[in-house]
Motif scaffolding. Structure first.
Motif, PDB file in Angstrom:
ATOM      1  N   PHE A   1      14.393  17.167  -3.723  1.00 20.38           N
ATOM      2  CA  PHE A   1      13.289  16.940  -4.940  1.00 20.38           C
ATOM      3  C   PHE A   1      12.566  17.699  -4.916  1.00 20.38           C
ATOM      4  N   LYS A   2      12.269  18.164  -6.373  1.00 23.28           N
ATOM      5  CA  LYS A   2      11.079  19.775  -6.664  1.00 23.28           C
ATOM      6  C   LYS A   2      10.707  19.302  -7.680  1.00 23.28           C
ATOM      7  N   THR A   3       9.520  19.791  -7.747  1.00 20.21           N
ATOM      8  CA  THR A   3       8.088  19.127  -8.517  1.00 20.21           C
ATOM      9  C   THR A   3       7.880  20.453  -8.997  1.00 20.21           C
ATOM     10  N   ASN A   4       7.205  19.967 -10.740  1.00 26.28           N
ATOM     11  CA  ASN A   4       6.984  21.321 -11.574  1.00 26.28           C
ATOM     12  C   ASN A   4       6.907  22.055 -11.735  1.00 26.28           C
ATOM     13  N   GLN A   5       8.046  22.228 -12.071  1.00 27.77           N
ATOM     14  CA  GLN A   5       8.976  23.228 -12.056  1.00 27.77           C
ATOM     15  C   GLN A   5       8.951  23.446 -13.452  1.00 27.77           C
ATOM     16  N   PRO A   6       8.938  25.460 -13.315  1.00 33.82           N
ATOM     17  CA  PRO A   6       8.511  25.875 -14.890  1.00 33.82           C
ATOM     18  C   PRO A   6       9.912  25.375 -16.107  1.00 33.82           C
TER      19      PRO A   6
ATOM     20  N   LYS B   1       1.175  -1.120   0.233  1.00 36.63           N
ATOM     21  CA  LYS B   1      -0.125  -0.003   0.117  1.00 36.63           C
ATOM     22  C   LYS B   1       1.365   1.334  -0.235  1.00 36.63           C
ATOM     23  N   LEU B   2       1.611   1.343   0.419  1.00 35.41           N
ATOM     24  CA  LEU B   2       2.690   2.673   0.731  1.00 35.41           C
ATOM     25  C   LEU B   2       3.544   2.554  -1.085  1.00 35.41           C
ATOM     26  N   LEU B   3       4.181   1.707  -1.350  1.00 33.80           N
ATOM     27  CA  LEU B   3       4.894   1.341  -2.409  1.00 33.80           C
ATOM     28  C   LEU B   3       3.526   1.917  -3.297  1.00 33.80           C
ATOM     29  N   ASP B   4       2.617   1.631  -3.533  1.00 36.35           N
ATOM     30  CA  ASP B   4       1.228   2.553  -4.173  1.00 36.35           C
ATOM     31  C   ASP B   4       1.095   3.257  -4.198  1.00 36.35           C
ATOM     32  N   ASP B   5       1.631   3.690  -2.877  1.00 39.84           N
ATOM     33  CA  ASP B   5       1.226   5.674  -2.290  1.00 39.84           C
ATOM     34  C   ASP B   5       2.294   6.085  -2.707  1.00 39.84           C
ATOM     35  N   VAL B   6       3.067   5.859  -3.466  1.00 35.27           N
ATOM     36  CA  VAL B   6       4.396   6.045  -3.546  1.00 35.27           C
ATOM     37  C   VAL B   6       4.711   6.374  -5.589  1.00 35.27           C
ATOM     38  N   SER B   7       3.835   5.163  -5.571  1.00 33.49           N
ATOM     39  CA  SER B   7       4.166   5.081  -7.561  1.00 33.49           C
ATOM     40  C   SER B   7       3.142   6.633  -7.916  1.00 33.49           C
ATOM     41  N   ALA B   8       1.456   6.547  -7.433  1.00 32.12           N
ATOM     42  CA  ALA B   8       0.986   7.405  -7.465  1.00 32.12           C
ATOM     43  C   ALA B   8       1.472   8.790  -7.437  1.00 32.12           C
ATOM     44  N   LYS B   9       2.133   9.275  -6.063  1.00 32.22           N
ATOM     45  CA  LYS B   9       2.198  10.614  -6.108  1.00 32.22           C
ATOM     46  C   LYS B   9       3.297  10.551  -7.535  1.00 32.22           C
ATOM     47  N   ILE B  10       4.331   9.810  -7.398  1.00 28.68           N
ATOM     48  CA  ILE B  10       5.132  10.011  -8.902  1.00 28.68           C
ATOM     49  C   ILE B  10       4.658  10.628 -10.222  1.00 28.68           C
ATOM     50  N   LYS B  11       3.167   9.678 -10.538  1.00 30.20           N
ATOM     51  CA  LYS B  11       2.811   9.599 -11.562  1.00 30.20           C
ATOM     52  C   LYS B  11       1.774  10.910 -11.575  1.00 30.20           C
ATOM     53  N   GLY B  12       1.933  11.537 -10.440  1.00 34.31           N
ATOM     54  CA  GLY B  12       0.418  12.629 -10.046  1.00 34.31           C
ATOM     55  C   GLY B  12       1.391  14.227 -10.713  1.00 34.31           C
ATOM     56  N   TYR B  13       2.713  13.767 -10.921  1.00 31.81           N
ATOM     57  CA  TYR B  13       3.461  15.200 -10.537  1.00 31.81           C
ATOM     58  C   TYR B  13       3.520  15.354 -12.728  1.00 31.81           C
ATOM     59  N   GLU B  14       3.638  17.191 -12.865  1.00 28.87           N
ATOM     60  CA  GLU B  14       3.726  16.785 -14.006  1.00 28.87           C
ATOM     61  C   GLU B  14       5.558  17.334 -14.994  1.00 28.87           C
ATOM     62  N   ASN B  15       6.415  17.269 -13.953  1.00 36.65           N
ATOM     63  CA  ASN B  15       7.506  16.767 -14.047  1.00 36.65           C
ATOM     64  C   ASN B  15       8.366  16.830 -12.118  1.00 36.65           C
ATOM     65  N   ILE B  16       9.767  16.466 -12.225  1.00 37.54           N
ATOM     66  CA  ILE B  16      10.508  16.460 -11.481  1.00 37.54           C
ATOM     67  C   ILE B  16      11.952  16.433 -11.095  1.00 37.54           C
ATOM     68  N   VAL B  17      12.355  17.510 -10.377  1.00 36.95           N
ATOM     69  CA  VAL B  17      13.897  17.585 -10.463  1.00 36.95           C
ATOM     70  C   VAL B  17      14.190  17.501  -9.195  1.00 36.95           C
ATOM     71  N   PHE B  18      15.671  15.934  -9.084  1.00 34.64           N
ATOM     72  CA  PHE B  18      15.893  15.960  -8.262  1.00 34.64           C
ATOM     73  C   PHE B  18      17.736  15.581  -8.190  1.00 34.64           C
TER      74      PHE B  18
ATOM     75  N   LEU C   1      17.452   0.955 -18.194  1.00 41.24           N
ATOM     76  CA  LEU C   1      17.370   1.471 -16.450  1.00 41.24           C
ATOM     77  C   LEU C   1      17.109   3.604 -17.254  1.00 41.24           C
ATOM     78  N   THR C   2      15.970   3.633 -16.673  1.00 41.11           N
ATOM     79  CA  THR C   2      15.219   4.917 -16.722  1.00 41.11           C
ATOM     80  C   THR C   2      15.083   6.119 -15.475  1.00 41.11           C
ATOM     81  N   PRO C   3      14.760   6.965 -15.291  1.00 39.70           N
ATOM     82  CA  PRO C   3      14.405   7.575 -14.356  1.00 39.70           C
ATOM     83  C   PRO C   3      12.798   6.908 -13.832  1.00 39.70           C
ATOM     84  N   SER C   4      13.174   7.383 -14.259  1.00 39.78           N
ATOM     85  CA  SER C   4      10.896   7.230 -14.028  1.00 39.78           C
ATOM     86  C   SER C   4      11.118   5.320 -13.482  1.00 39.78           C
ATOM     87  N   LYS C   5      11.528   4.943 -14.185  1.00 40.17           N
ATOM     88  CA  LYS C   5      11.978   3.291 -13.915  1.00 40.17           C
ATOM     89  C   LYS C   5      12.399   3.049 -12.311  1.00 40.17           C
ATOM     90  N   MET C   6      13.496   3.908 -11.929  1.00 40.32           N
ATOM     91  CA  MET C   6      14.002   3.629 -10.202  1.00 40.32           C
ATOM     92  C   MET C   6      13.375   4.447  -9.991  1.00 40.32           C
TER      93      MET C   6
END
Length: 222
Positions: free
Chosen positions: A195-200, A35-52, A119-124
């Motif tokens: 970890f930053k999300t939805n950056q311009p 359940k916790l891992l599913d929450d993490v995946s859902a959170k990741i997929k909900g962002y427009e973009n990610i920078v870390f 291996l891609t960042p999204s797979k990571m």
């Protein structure tokens, strides 16, 4: 019922209760971990973009090998720009561009989505969705953040990994770190420092511009 028989009966009864309780606890741990891992995946997929930014370390006691490197990633869907170990890799959704400034060389190849070990960042950040047995591990306090670890055991007996620990910020549901221990004793640790999300990001952020590298040798593999 004889005294010895009665004691044996009680012992078996207690033992049965223990194993039933252990089995139920194991199932509960697996369900909570999934359940916790599913929450993490859902959170990741909900962002427009990610920078870390991240730190990666690798050690192998058998060869006395210890390495440590830093890098950064910007990603949007499957597209990404990865800077790691002096190399820039760009994936624009169709082609992969490996840019090596030290050698002034660029390698261009088509992306093969059927290549499962690519291996891609999204797979990571989402690789753990299938192929593993899950269980809850320790809860740590890291600089005021509650980091809950989930232990993964590969289902495939041929997998080189013995186990993987994923540290998850319990509040944000973001990955803090990942620790992989292989069967040969080697250990890889991947830690996200920022970890930053939805950056311009600019519309050309994931576009390779050949004119920027006038003196580079370009090797087109496809």
């Amino acid at each position: 019922m004889k005294k010895t028989t009665f004691k044996m009966y009680n012992f078996i009864k207690v033992l049965a209760v223990f194993f039933i309780t252990f089995s139920l606890n194991a199932q509960d741990s697996a369900q909570k971990a999934k359940k916790l891992l599913d929450d993490v995946s859902a959170k990741i997929k909900g962002y427009e973009n990610i920078v870390f930014d991240f730190k990666y370390s690798y050690s192998n006691p058998n060869s006395n090998l210890n390495q440590e490197s830093k890098g950064n990633v910007s990603m949007q869907g499957e597209m990404y720009v990865l800077n790691f170990m002096g190399i820039t890799r760009i994936f624009d959704g169709k082609k992969i561009y490996n840019i090596v400034p030290e050698d002034e060389e660029i390698t261009i190849s088509n992306y093969d989505k059927e290549k499962k070990d690519e291996l891609t960042p999204s797979k990571m950040l989402t690789f753990f969705s299938s192929g593993y047995k899950y269980s809850m591990d320790i809860l740590q306090n890291v600089k005021g953040r509650k980091i809950q670890y989930v232990k993964l055991k590969p289902i495939d007996a041929n997998d080189k990994a013995k186990e993987i620990l994923i540290g998850i910020d319990y509040q944000t549901k973001h990955i803090h770190n990942l620790i992989q221990v292989d069967k040969d004793g080697s250990k890889s640790t991947f830690t996200i420092n920022s970890f930053k999300t939805n950056q311009p990001l600019s519309k050309n952020h994931f576009t390779f511009t050949e004119s920027k590298y006038p003196n580079y040798y370009i090797n087109r593999l496809d």
